[in-house]
Design an enzyme around this catalytic site. Sequence first.
Site, PDB file in Angstrom:
ATOM      1  N   TYR A 102     -56.815 137.612  18.835  1.00 26.74           N
ATOM      2  CA  TYR A 102     -55.932 137.956  17.726  1.00 26.74           C
ATOM      3  C   TYR A 102     -54.611 138.509  18.288  1.00 26.74           C
ATOM      4  CZ  TYR A 102     -54.064 140.380  13.672  1.00 26.74           C
ATOM      5  OH  TYR A 102     -53.239 140.821  12.673  1.00 26.74           O
ATOM      6  N   HIS A 144     -51.257 136.833  11.948  1.00 28.63           N
ATOM      7  CA  HIS A 144     -50.715 136.882  10.598  1.00 28.63           C
ATOM      8  C   HIS A 144     -49.207 136.849  10.657  1.00 28.63           C
ATOM      9  CE1 HIS A 144     -54.655 138.998   9.983  1.00 28.63           C
ATOM     10  NE2 HIS A 144     -54.685 138.134   8.988  1.00 28.63           N
TER      11      HIS A 144
END
Lengths: 156, 769
Positions: free
Chosen positions: A55, A94
């Site tokens: 991530y 994101h």
Amino acid sequence: LNLNIFPVTYNDGFYKDVVKDENRDITKLVYVSDMLVGAICCRFEPVNKNLKRVYIMTFGVLTAYRNYGIGTGMLKYLISVVSKVKGVQDIYLHAQVNNEEAIGFYKKFGFDIIEKKENYYRKIDPPHCYVLSRKATPLEEEKGEEDKEKKETEEK
Amino acid sequence: KDLSLLQVQRGLYDGFQESRRQILLLKSDQKINWIGYAVGNHMAKDYQKCLHILDTFIKTLDKDKVWDYQDSEMFLYRNQILEESGDLMGALKDLDEIENDARDKQHIWFRRATIQAGMGDLASAEAGFRKLLEVNNENHAYHKGLQQAMGLVPDSEGKYTEMQIKTLSELYDGFKAKWKYCTYAKRFPLTFTHGDDFKARVDAYMRPKLRKGVPSLFRDLKALYGDKFKVSVIEEFVKAYYANLKSKRRFSEKDEPDSETPNVFVWVLYYLASHYEFLGQYEEALKLLDEGIAHTPTAIDLYVLKARAYKHLRDYQTAYEILNFARELDLADRYLNTKCVRYAFRAGKVQDAERIVKLFLRETDTLDSLFEMQAMWYEVSAGLCHFKQGNFGQALTKFYSVEKHFEDISEDQFDFHTWCLRKSTLRAYVDMLKYQEVLRGHRFFKKAANNIIKVYTTIFDKPQKTADGSGEDGDVDMEKLTPKERRALKKRQKRLAAKAKKKQEAEEAKKKAAKDAEDAQKGTASAQSEAAKASTLKESIPDGKKYAESPDPLGQATKMVKELQLYAAKDIDTHIAAFEVYIRKKRCLLSLQALKKALKIYATTPPRDKKYKHIPTHTTTSSNKTPNPTLHCHIVLLSKTLREEKELDPLVVKICALETKAISEFPVGSKSLTEFNDEFLKANSSSLKHRVAAARCRKLLGADDDKAAAAIVDDKLADVAADLDSCVEAYEFLKGLKLPDKAESLRSIFHKKYPITPDFKPPASKKDS
């Protein structure tokens, strides 16, 4: 650095995570002429016993130093490091829906939008974001080199 | 033998020579004794004898063995003696002879070339220096030697002739072509060229450094800032770089857009800000720095410069905060840490400073370890802070610590006497001995000594203040009380003191108990030695409190004065300090002596801003026209004392009168001092510093406050030349008088000029310190 580049603030826990040993290879700082200008912070997130994901928590370069290939360098580095690790499902992050620059940038490297999350952010507008992901395969040029290496060892 | 050691330790060279001779006679088979005697002769300046001894000794050596380092050192030492004795020809010939035997070839070549230059054989000298430069083209001594040999030295004002400039340019352009990386060849031409040539060169010099991001570029070029033309040229260039880089990322219009990367912009900005900061244009500098910080907030140097600007504007609190922020950007940087400690002290933040400095000490170390490490920068910094806050005891502790270090350094040479003679490292040894003679001329010692004197004079002037700042009863005027009240007061003080002492003892006992428990756990042996070490360390640190409570502060101060007069005789500060002490002791002759010396020094050095102190001066023969304001005050004070003081020895008065007649700065004969002062004011009313001096004198001579203030404030105030320090001085002085209105109006004038300086901020908005 993060204060300057991002509209969100990160607390101390974030920074503690960042310097953990396991995350060492995928968290890097970039300096130009002894001045810190860019940084990339990632972490491994386990999915199950055999699989994990990478991530990207923060990824940024100071405004004045963009468009010089620093970001590209950081991302290429990340991809090549991750592709050598076993059991990585994908790299994901994101991005705010209006951040066209970022979305375009990641798409160039083979990232795709796999999801949209409404109201992901609390304090900024628009509060929605996209989830971008890329399989942990090496980049094209590197793949070519790897295949060559494999051939050579086989011939021997 | 011990006697000889002591003698050389104390610098009693004649005695040393004699003792050494005796030892040699007793034990002539020991090589060390021969050498010892030779050194003795050398230090006593008896060169012939020294040479004789060395020669005799050398004859006894085995000719066939290969000379080792020790022997080589001896030959070189002998050569040095020849040179020092003035026998240059002999020294030169000797160099030829020992060249094969001595190890330090470069040294031999250097000495040869230097001697040849000294004897006028410039051609050989030139060749010699060129050869040396082939080996090391950055050595300034070699370059200077070459320049001297070629007659390329500037005159007493530092100027070169046209012919010299041409030759130098050719010479150094040649070097630059030959040695691509030689920095001297690139930098030195900036010193002697001017006009368009300078313009082209400085442009070419700055660009690669700015591109590379060399933060010290400004420091490098600072030496050129004595020349107004060069300053304006540099400013023009850097401003152009700034504009071009900002808009099109290139250095100038002639370059392609985007030819430079963004970091170059930051360094150019940093240079320009440094430039403005140095010239005192703080607003410009700060504006630029804020822009830089917005551009690259991680460029630590920008913050450091910003903090420095605030420091110069006397806003020490903000300066500290900014620098601390910079420090926290890189906690591993020792430079930032020590700078931050100093800034913390300047801002009066003692605890912060101690906390920060501890970060770079070992975990087992306490602050006392800094004493062990002889960290004088820390002690001076802390001392100044305590002094400002009125903690005289602690201030003196720190300053006397510095003094102790110098004492220790001087003592430490003791071990070297036997060692150096044994190992024949004679040149270095002799250098060390010579250095010990001027040791206390070091700037740290001067700073400490000057401040010790200041502390004592302050204590002397304000006797009611106790050593640590007064307790609650300290301000009570003893004479106003009745005897009964006085006794009660004394009793109360005694009780409080006893209580405090008991508390302290209890605390110490507690600490000791805790430590003992700790020690029992750690194991007694090492803990004991540590404790013993810690206590001996504590004992060796001077006790400032005791000094501060000394009944004779001026006496103590005089000791320091004498040291300074011995080792720092050329500094004007030494003599000003001496004057301050002696006038308080009412020793007029000594005061006059100090004053005379000060005047003489002042007359031959041109006055200029201390920020140019890095540029070497050329002592001018033309005397200084503007009088020194501090010295003027002293003159008035001394004259007043001479005229009015009742208890002076009439002989003293007479001598002083005779002397002062000969000094032009003194008032003539029996001229009224007030008149003298007024004349001074009139002649120098365009300088705020001088006005303040005149105002002080007026007050001293008994004028009322209004008159004193009038010296400073009048219609022409706007045209007066004033820097920040003199503004602060003027304002403080006016505040000291009982004229709140005048003080207030002055404050607002200065506030407009220096909005950041907290001294001038309106009292309502001042934070409680």
